[in-house]
Design a protein around this motif. Structure first.
Motif, PDB file in Angstrom:
ATOM      1  N   MET A  35     -22.090 -24.878  -0.755  1.00 59.01           N
ATOM      2  CA  MET A  35     -23.092 -23.845  -0.978  1.00 59.01           C
ATOM      3  C   MET A  35     -24.249 -23.993   0.004  1.00 59.01           C
ATOM      4  N   VAL A  36     -24.597 -25.237   0.316  1.00 58.14           N
ATOM      5  CA  VAL A  36     -25.630 -25.476   1.323  1.00 58.14           C
ATOM      6  C   VAL A  36     -25.155 -24.948   2.673  1.00 58.14           C
ATOM      7  N   ALA A  37     -23.903 -25.243   3.016  1.00 57.78           N
ATOM      8  CA  ALA A  37     -23.346 -24.766   4.283  1.00 57.78           C
ATOM      9  C   ALA A  37     -23.270 -23.250   4.310  1.00 57.78           C
ATOM     10  N   VAL A  60     -29.160 -30.891   7.790  1.00 61.00           N
ATOM     11  CA  VAL A  60     -28.701 -30.150   6.618  1.00 61.00           C
ATOM     12  C   VAL A  60     -27.711 -30.972   5.803  1.00 61.00           C
ATOM     13  N   ALA A  61     -26.786 -31.630   6.488  1.00 60.22           N
ATOM     14  CA  ALA A  61     -25.737 -32.372   5.780  1.00 60.22           C
ATOM     15  C   ALA A  61     -26.318 -33.454   4.867  1.00 60.22           C
ATOM     16  N   VAL A 108     -35.705 -29.560   4.769  1.00 61.42           N
ATOM     17  CA  VAL A 108     -34.790 -28.652   5.459  1.00 61.42           C
ATOM     18  C   VAL A 108     -34.142 -27.693   4.462  1.00 61.42           C
ATOM     19  N   ILE A 109     -33.749 -28.197   3.295  1.00 62.87           N
ATOM     20  CA  ILE A 109     -33.174 -27.325   2.275  1.00 62.87           C
ATOM     21  C   ILE A 109     -34.212 -26.299   1.828  1.00 62.87           C
ATOM     22  N   GLU A 157     -19.532 -26.060  16.340  1.00 65.75           N
ATOM     23  CA  GLU A 157     -20.071 -27.425  16.271  1.00 65.75           C
ATOM     24  C   GLU A 157     -20.963 -27.613  15.045  1.00 65.75           C
ATOM     25  N   ILE A 158     -21.832 -26.628  14.795  1.00 62.93           N
ATOM     26  CA  ILE A 158     -22.745 -26.718  13.655  1.00 62.93           C
ATOM     27  C   ILE A 158     -21.957 -26.752  12.350  1.00 62.93           C
TER      28      ILE A 158
END
Length: 452
Positions: free
Chosen positions: A183-185, A234-235, A241-242, A390-391
């Motif tokens: 969901m973040v991705a 993000v990961a 960042v979130i 890549e991202i």
């Protein structure tokens, strides 16, 4: 108002823009940060609400709905919760009826606890009820939080219906950081799709003289570039960042409110998403997350435009192909590809006449006259497909259609027919005008197949 401003600077403050319009949004408050759910009673007190209707599904009730109800109870605020049952909530006619039946007729604020689908349903439901609504987000996978349109499933077809913007939005990073990585991705993917959608808008301005606002485009561009610069964090679910992703997704919704439609936030990458979702729903499948499909669609569009820019189009061949357009043959193709949803697509074409020969020939003339400018727009304003890959790889997120269940044929059909889901002019529309869609779509399919 046109400097580098933060989200809060745009709330509840109409401003005269250099584009000649006055922009405004009815969104009045956004609270993003640790423990933000505790701000809900403050909003209730500020606006003197007396009877809240809380909507969530089984999952979002466990994530934040139960806590919302506890916070309201502790503050002596009357509230009733409706919890949709089932593995996945679908914002369709059945859900709308269910929400309506269970509602107290004197409720004065609807609060959506969740993300996209719950938000869309509450946006439309509250609008029909004539009361405001608010959002307590449980994840940030898409950009529809602050928009004024509701994306609903009507007759197995995803359609956007005018509704209303939320009064306020709460994004508690303690909750958001607990969202599943996918969901973040998806949220990041939806934001990155703005690169292609904004270029659609630039191209339509050039080809069709469509209304365009530099202020809004710069607002969204600054936002996505800020998030892109921190994509490596993000990961790890860095709370800042979130939170930035959440604010970015809200801000793009505000941009939609400013314009009165989704032009600043949705283009051909979203149309591909809508096409795939239509097929998923017809087949009774649980749809892949919106932002995930948008991200994959964005990669495909970026690659397709890279192929487009390799050679100068044959404009005379484009005019000849435009003159061969056969409405009956097109309708037969739409019925085959869209199945049960074909009637909606055909009706849209009858209303918009976006494929008719006269308009297409005029657009080809404009494209030819501005071709070098259009190429420069694509070169200057979009990342490469490889950069997007890549991202997404860094997040273990899908970047090819096969990774989310769509084979080469469904990719090919999406690149050819997704433009029919909306009347809006996009890069896919331009490729169709140039008569090169099939050729470029095959190159993209081959590119993907070679890298499996």
């Amino acid at each position: 108002m046109e400097g580098t401003l933060k989200l809060a600077d745009y709330l509840g403050r109409p401003f005269e823009c250099s584009c000649g319009k006055t922009h405004s949004t009815t969104l009045e408050g956004v609270t993003v940060g640790a423990g933000a759910l505790k701000s809900l009673p403050d909003y209730v007190e500020k606006y003197q609400f007396k009877n809240l209707y809380i909507a969530c599904d089984e999952i979002t009730y466990g994530i934040a709905g139960e806590k919302v109800m506890r916070i309201l109870k502790d503050a002596n605020i009357k509230a009733k919760a409706h919890v949709f049952q089932g593995k996945r909530f679908i914002p369709d006619e059945k859900a709308l009826g269910e929400l309506m039946i269970d509602a107290d007729r004197d409720c004065d604020l609807v609060v959506a606890v969740g993300t996209g689908s719950i938000n869309d349903m509450c946006r439309f439901f509250s609008y029909q009820m004539g009361v405001p609504y608010a959002i307590a987000a449980t994840a940030a996978p898409m950009d529809g939080f602050a928009s004024s349109g509701a994306a609903l499933i009507i007759n197995s077809m995803k359609v956007t219906i005018p509704a209303q913007t939320p009064l306020f939005i709460i994004g508690d990073t303690d909750v958001l950081c607990g969202a599943p990585p996918r969901m973040v991705a998806a949220g990041l993917g939806d934001l990155l799709g703005k690169f292609t959608c904004l270029n659609d808008w630039r191209i339509s301005k050039t080809v069709n003289d469509e209304y365009y606002c530099d202020t809004i485009v710069n607002l969204v561009t600054d936002c996505i570039e800020n998030v892109l610069a921190n994509a490596d964090c993000v990961a790890s679910k860095d709370p800042k960042v979130i939170g930035d992703i959440m604010e970015g997704l809200v801000l793009t919704g505000v941009a939609m409110s400013f314009i009165g439609n989704s032009r600043p936030a949705a283009g051909c990458e979203h149309h591909i998403c809508h096409f795939w979702e239509t097929l998923e729903l017809q087949e009774g499948k649980i749809p892949v997350l919106h932002g995930t499909k948008v991200a994959v669609g964005t990669v495909m569009i970026l690659k397709m435009t890279e192929f487009l820019r390799e050679t100068r189009p044959d404009f005379e061949a484009a005019r000849a192909k435009a003159g061969e357009y056969d409405q009956a043959a097109w309708e037969a193709q739409i019925k085959e590809v869209y199945g049960a949803s074909a009637s909606s697509i055909i009706e849209l074409e009858r209303e918009s006449k976006k494929n008719e020969v006269k308009g297409r020939l005029a657009r080809i003339d404009a494209i030819e006259a501005h071709w070098d400018e259009i190429v420069k727009l694509m070169d200057d304003n979009m990342p490469t497909a490889n950069r997007m890959i890549e991202i997404l790889k860094s997040l273990d997120a899908p970047y090819y259609p096969a990774q989310i269940g769509f084979d080469g044929e469904r990719l090919y059909h999406a690149l050819i027919y997704a433009k029919e889901t909306r009347a809006r002019y996009t890069m896919l529309s331009m490729m169709a005008d140039l008569g090169v869609t099939e050729e470029l779509a095959r190159k993209v399919v081959d590119f993907v197949e070679d890298r499996k």
